[in-house]
Design a protein around this motif. Sequence first.
Motif, short mmCIF file in Angstrom:
data_model
loop_
_atom_site.label_atom_id
_atom_site.label_comp_id
_atom_site.label_asym_id
_atom_site.label_seq_id
_atom_site.Cartn_x
_atom_site.Cartn_y
_atom_site.Cartn_z
N ALA A 108 -29.64 4.71 11.14
CA ALA A 108 -30.21 5.26 12.37
C ALA A 108 -31.22 4.32 13.00
CB ALA A 108 -30.87 6.62 12.08
N GLY A 109 -32.02 3.63 12.19
CA GLY A 109 -33.04 2.77 12.75
C GLY A 109 -32.61 1.34 12.95
N VAL A 110 -31.39 0.99 12.53
CA VAL A 110 -30.97 -0.40 12.61
C VAL A 110 -30.07 -0.63 13.81
CG1 VAL A 110 -29.80 -2.27 11.37
CG2 VAL A 110 -31.15 -0.58 10.11
N ASP A 111 -28.90 -0.09 13.75
CA ASP A 111 -27.93 -0.34 14.82
C ASP A 111 -27.11 0.91 15.07
OD1 ASP A 111 -26.54 -1.64 16.74
OD2 ASP A 111 -25.21 -2.74 15.38
N ALA A 112 -27.75 1.99 15.35
CA ALA A 112 -27.05 3.27 15.51
C ALA A 112 -26.64 3.48 16.96
CB ALA A 112 -27.96 4.42 15.07
N PRO A 113 -25.45 4.02 17.22
CA PRO A 113 -25.07 4.34 18.60
C PRO A 113 -25.92 5.47 19.15
CG PRO A 113 -23.45 5.19 17.02
CD PRO A 113 -24.40 4.34 16.24
N GLN A 114 -26.07 5.47 20.44
CA GLN A 114 -26.95 6.43 21.09
C GLN A 114 -26.19 7.57 21.75
OE1 GLN A 114 -30.23 6.19 20.73
NE2 GLN A 114 -29.92 4.32 19.53
N ASP A 115 -25.00 7.89 21.27
CA ASP A 115 -24.24 8.98 21.86
C ASP A 115 -24.76 10.31 21.33
OD1 ASP A 115 -22.08 9.77 19.47
OD2 ASP A 115 -22.73 7.68 19.48
N SER A 116 -24.43 11.36 22.06
CA SER A 116 -24.95 12.69 21.73
C SER A 116 -24.41 13.22 20.40
CB SER A 116 -24.59 13.68 22.85
OG SER A 116 -23.18 13.74 23.03
N SER A 117 -23.17 12.90 20.06
CA SER A 117 -22.60 13.39 18.80
C SER A 117 -23.33 12.79 17.60
CB SER A 117 -21.10 13.05 18.73
OG SER A 117 -20.90 11.65 18.75
N HIS A 118 -23.70 11.51 17.69
CA HIS A 118 -24.43 10.89 16.58
C HIS A 118 -25.81 11.51 16.43
CE1 HIS A 118 -25.40 7.69 13.73
NE2 HIS A 118 -26.55 7.55 14.36
N GLN A 119 -26.47 11.75 17.54
CA GLN A 119 -27.79 12.39 17.47
C GLN A 119 -27.69 13.80 16.89
OE1 GLN A 119 -30.56 10.81 18.04
NE2 GLN A 119 -29.50 8.93 18.67
N GLU A 120 -26.61 14.50 17.21
CA GLU A 120 -26.44 15.83 16.67
C GLU A 120 -26.21 15.78 15.17
OE1 GLU A 120 -26.13 19.94 16.40
OE2 GLU A 120 -26.94 18.65 17.97
N ARG A 121 -25.46 14.78 14.69
CA ARG A 121 -25.24 14.64 13.25
C ARG A 121 -26.55 14.34 12.53
NH1 ARG A 121 -20.34 13.80 10.99
NH2 ARG A 121 -21.16 12.27 9.54
N LEU A 122 -27.37 13.49 13.14
CA LEU A 122 -28.67 13.20 12.54
C LEU A 122 -29.53 14.46 12.45
CD1 LEU A 122 -29.64 9.77 14.19
CD2 LEU A 122 -29.07 10.19 11.80
N ARG A 123 -29.50 15.27 13.49
CA ARG A 123 -30.29 16.51 13.48
C ARG A 123 -29.80 17.46 12.40
NH1 ARG A 123 -30.05 21.51 14.89
NH2 ARG A 123 -27.88 21.30 15.59
N GLN A 124 -28.46 17.58 12.27
CA GLN A 124 -27.92 18.49 11.26
C GLN A 124 -28.22 17.99 9.84
OE1 GLN A 124 -23.77 19.24 11.96
NE2 GLN A 124 -24.07 20.00 14.04
N TYR A 125 -28.10 16.68 9.63
CA TYR A 125 -28.41 16.15 8.29
C TYR A 125 -29.89 16.30 7.95
CZ TYR A 125 -24.00 14.07 6.76
OH TYR A 125 -22.72 13.89 6.30
N SER A 126 -30.75 16.20 8.96
CA SER A 126 -32.18 16.37 8.69
C SER A 126 -32.52 17.80 8.23
CB SER A 126 -32.99 16.03 9.95
OG SER A 126 -32.68 16.93 11.00
#
Length: 501
Positions: A357-375
């Motif tokens: 997430a902090g290195v080279d993560a895409p900024q699309d909405s689906s990726h952000q949603e996955r990060l939120r769910q994993y958190s």
Amino acid sequence: MCLPASHLLLNLSFRSRSGKTSSSCLTMNVLMFLLCCQIATTLSQKSDSALAVVETTEAGEGDKEHEEARTEENKENVQVVQPTERWQTLRPGEAVPAGSHVRLNLQTGQREVRLGEEQLKYWTHKHNQEEEEESHTSFSGEELKRALKKMKEDLNTASKQDSVSSQYRPLEELKRDMAQLDLLVETDVQIMRRLLDQFNSSNSTTEHRLNILLELEYLVHQVDNAQVLCSMGGLQMVLGGLNSSDSRLQESSAFVLGSALASNPVVQVKAVEAGALQTLLTVLATSQPLGVKKKVLFAAASLLRHFPYAQSHFLSHGGLQVLSELFRTDSSGTLRTRIVTMLHDMISEKQELLSQAGVDAPQDSSHQERLRQYSEVSLQQQLLEEGWCRLVPQLLQASEHDHREKVSFPSPLQERDSYAAKDIKLRLSRPVACCTALRALLAMAPVCLDQYRSDGSLLVSLDSLRDQYQDLVHTDSTVGEESGYFTEIIELIDSLQLTIK
């Protein structure tokens, strides 16, 4: 009427010979007179024999045709010079096109010709276009080589395709032949529809339904087939098989469900919405044969993998408590390895996603949603609370205990025998369980480190396992065999010991 000139000349000559009565003056006059008579005679004869010219239509047309033929013949015989932008010498008899510029060269005295002004403008424009086309169509040597190579490759590909296609018959032809043989060609969708109808039929026996589930398990490995099966109502049929009183139907249904869920997000979502997670946990919590629990664990792992929403529901529905109870009651150790593998996969996939997430993560909405769910998935904290920091080392200790019981090291004579070394590997009970436990312990180290340091039996097991696998590596190197797997286990032990220290 005048006498003939020949007769008169004879008379004169006769008289002059006689010399009797002639004189020089008279002779001249007579000669002049005779000459005039001769001329008059000639003119009168010519006028009498002259012909009058009569103009007729036929004669005029004939002359015109004759003239035209002569003109065409002259045109064919004339050489036409094609002028250019430069002056060129004209030889006698040569013709030039209309509009050409002709001059007389005063130095050489010869005629010269070139294109006229209008012709020269048109020729220059056309010549420039031709040069541009030639420049566009010119190729270098490397380009020609690549083009020839591509032509050869295309020819080889075409010949291979022709040879391959000649080995097989068209599908339509096969259908016609099969229709004549009363054979039915079905697509996967048609087969699944037929199998579902047969499974739901009241006339189907248990053996028949087991065969149907076996065929469906083969078909749902295809992602599209699994999704189509869910849309046909196959998911409800499989979940109904999990609730069956027949353990064989439960085992086969769980196998079909796990194969359909594997790496198929669409089916994973539909399964959670249909209540598959609660059904799987219920089967695991009840008393079931070992085969059923193995297949149900496989289905649960396929449902939870890379699906944080399902993992949250798994934790909220007491999934860790069900697994811990199953871990403690597993006397054979077969289920323990599967349980620890599933927990390790859930921990590692979250850590991998958060590290990216902090290195080279895409900024699309689906990726952000996955990060939120994993958190929102607090798996490691709940593992600590449920006592898994003490449970996972038990798998490592069981592997070490079985190793000491079932492995007898060879004599020096046996070390020379590669077959004896292979027998050692076969008698090594659980190297896979040992490797799985070490990886899980490393993944849980951030929350379980204090538990590891206070667990004396864990530290003793690590030292013992390291010595035993080091001996196996030495044995393999002695007989000339590779020992990469044992070396990997030793590296995991060293890494875990370093982390604990």
